[in-house]
Write a protein that holds these residues in place. Structure first.
Motif, PDB file in Angstrom:
ATOM      1  N   GLY A 112      68.778  18.094  28.229  1.00 53.72           N
ATOM      2  CA  GLY A 112      67.798  18.941  28.653  1.00 53.72           C
ATOM      3  C   GLY A 112      67.755  20.260  27.743  1.00 53.72           C
ATOM      4  N   GLY A 113      68.745  20.588  26.696  1.00 54.05           N
ATOM      5  CA  GLY A 113      68.744  21.682  26.021  1.00 54.05           C
ATOM      6  C   GLY A 113      69.640  22.661  26.641  1.00 54.05           C
ATOM      7  N   TRP A 114      70.290  23.689  25.702  1.00 57.26           N
ATOM      8  CA  TRP A 114      71.188  24.724  26.189  1.00 57.26           C
ATOM      9  C   TRP A 114      70.583  25.648  27.118  1.00 57.26           C
ATOM     10  N   LEU A 115      69.168  26.022  27.010  1.00 52.87           N
ATOM     11  CA  LEU A 115      68.550  27.047  28.011  1.00 52.87           C
ATOM     12  C   LEU A 115      68.692  26.431  29.289  1.00 52.87           C
ATOM     13  N   ARG A 116      68.000  25.318  29.694  1.00 54.62           N
ATOM     14  CA  ARG A 116      68.220  24.450  31.156  1.00 54.62           C
ATOM     15  C   ARG A 116      69.864  24.586  31.336  1.00 54.62           C
ATOM     16  N   ALA A 117      70.562  24.202  30.415  1.00 57.93           N
ATOM     17  CA  ALA A 117      71.903  23.825  30.975  1.00 57.93           C
ATOM     18  C   ALA A 117      72.825  25.217  31.650  1.00 57.93           C
ATOM     19  N   VAL A 118      72.330  26.256  30.594  1.00 57.90           N
ATOM     20  CA  VAL A 118      72.878  27.332  30.995  1.00 57.90           C
ATOM     21  C   VAL A 118      72.438  28.123  32.116  1.00 57.90           C
ATOM     22  N   ARG A 119      71.003  27.849  32.375  1.00 56.13           N
ATOM     23  CA  ARG A 119      70.276  28.560  33.645  1.00 56.13           C
ATOM     24  C   ARG A 119      71.060  27.779  34.692  1.00 56.13           C
ATOM     25  N   GLU A 120      70.777  26.459  34.705  1.00 58.57           N
ATOM     26  CA  GLU A 120      71.373  25.627  35.777  1.00 58.57           C
ATOM     27  C   GLU A 120      72.912  25.697  36.356  1.00 58.57           C
ATOM     28  N   ALA A 121      73.725  26.091  35.071  1.00 57.02           N
ATOM     29  CA  ALA A 121      75.089  26.274  35.414  1.00 57.02           C
ATOM     30  C   ALA A 121      75.258  27.826  36.082  1.00 57.02           C
TER      31      ALA A 121
ATOM     32  N   ALA B 143      62.461  32.891  34.904  1.00 54.42           N
ATOM     33  CA  ALA B 143      61.165  33.378  34.355  1.00 54.42           C
ATOM     34  C   ALA B 143      61.122  34.882  34.705  1.00 54.42           C
ATOM     35  N   ALA B 144      61.259  35.023  36.170  1.00 53.46           N
ATOM     36  CA  ALA B 144      60.887  36.471  36.678  1.00 53.46           C
ATOM     37  C   ALA B 144      61.865  37.529  35.667  1.00 53.46           C
ATOM     38  N   ARG B 145      63.180  37.060  35.421  1.00 49.62           N
ATOM     39  CA  ARG B 145      64.246  37.888  34.649  1.00 49.62           C
ATOM     40  C   ARG B 145      63.670  38.196  33.401  1.00 49.62           C
ATOM     41  N   VAL B 146      62.867  37.343  32.545  1.00 47.86           N
ATOM     42  CA  VAL B 146      62.540  37.463  31.205  1.00 47.86           C
ATOM     43  C   VAL B 146      61.183  37.971  31.109  1.00 47.86           C
ATOM     44  N   GLY B 147      60.299  38.156  32.337  1.00 52.18           N
ATOM     45  CA  GLY B 147      59.031  38.534  32.239  1.00 52.18           C
ATOM     46  C   GLY B 147      58.040  37.395  31.881  1.00 52.18           C
ATOM     47  N   ILE B 148      58.186  36.002  32.286  1.00 52.99           N
ATOM     48  CA  ILE B 148      57.144  35.090  31.903  1.00 52.99           C
ATOM     49  C   ILE B 148      56.843  34.221  32.865  1.00 52.99           C
TER      50      ILE B 148
ATOM     51  N   LEU C 271      63.669  31.455  21.269  1.00 48.55           N
ATOM     52  CA  LEU C 271      65.180  31.030  21.865  1.00 48.55           C
ATOM     53  C   LEU C 271      66.043  32.313  21.845  1.00 48.55           C
ATOM     54  N   ARG C 272      65.650  32.994  21.137  1.00 49.03           N
ATOM     55  CA  ARG C 272      66.529  34.293  21.173  1.00 49.03           C
ATOM     56  C   ARG C 272      66.229  35.373  22.331  1.00 49.03           C
ATOM     57  N   LYS C 273      64.782  35.662  22.531  1.00 44.00           N
ATOM     58  CA  LYS C 273      64.414  35.838  23.899  1.00 44.00           C
ATOM     59  C   LYS C 273      64.944  35.687  25.165  1.00 44.00           C
ATOM     60  N   LEU C 274      64.711  34.248  25.170  1.00 50.24           N
ATOM     61  CA  LEU C 274      65.085  33.559  26.550  1.00 50.24           C
ATOM     62  C   LEU C 274      66.909  33.459  26.672  1.00 50.24           C
TER      63      LEU C 274
END
Length: 151
Positions: free
Chosen positions: A29-38, A47-52, A74-77
């Motif tokens: 599912g990609g690194w963004l999702r893996a880190v977020r879920e971890a 989404a609220a944390r990054v303003g989207i 990717l850098r922003k997220l």
């Protein structure tokens, strides 16, 4: 040419620690999702944390998993996950080896082309002579401008 060789060796040395990473594959599912879920964050929370919007985050995570995300996005997220994006190119083999192989290909093409013509005229040089010519031509190519290797 010394500087070109030095630069090549320095870049090779700088990239060496990353060679083992070539085999590493991102999670499905990609690194963004893996880190977020971890971290235990929901899509809405992150989404609220990054303003989207949550749908934008979901689409971005999918884009990252599919290899379509921009580095800027990717850098922003990643920043929103308190992570760094580490970007690099890792050659499949050392750069010095690539340069030498290319010089060998060109030398072989040139020298063996002449040898073939001479064979047709029943004047083919001996194998030791051809090896010396190949070595000499390869060394000339390696001592010259590197850009000429990639014509």
């Amino acid at each position: 040419m010394y500087l070109a060789q030095l630069r090549l060796e320095q870049v090779d040395a700088a990239l060496a620690p990353y060679h083992e990473l070539r085999e590493m594959r991102p999670p499905g599912g990609g690194w963004l999702r893996a880190v977020r879920e971890a971290l235990g964050l929901t899509v809405r929370q992150q989404a609220a944390r990054v303003g989207i919007s949550a749908s934008s985050l979901h689409k971005s995570e999918q884009s990252e998993a599919d290899g379509r995300i921009s580095l800027a996005q990717l850098r922003k997220l990643a920043d929103g996950l308190d992570c760094e994006v580490v970007y690099g190119l890792v050659p499949r083999k050392p750069l010095t080896e690539m340069v030498e192989e290319q010089a060998n290909r060109i030398a072989a093409s040139e020298v063996m082309g002449v040898a073939h013509s001479m064979t047709l005229e029943d004047q083919r040089p001996s194998e030791p002579y051809l090896r010396r010519q190949l070595d000499q031509r390869r060394n000339e190519l390696l001592a010259g401008k590197r850009s000429k290797l990639w014509r």
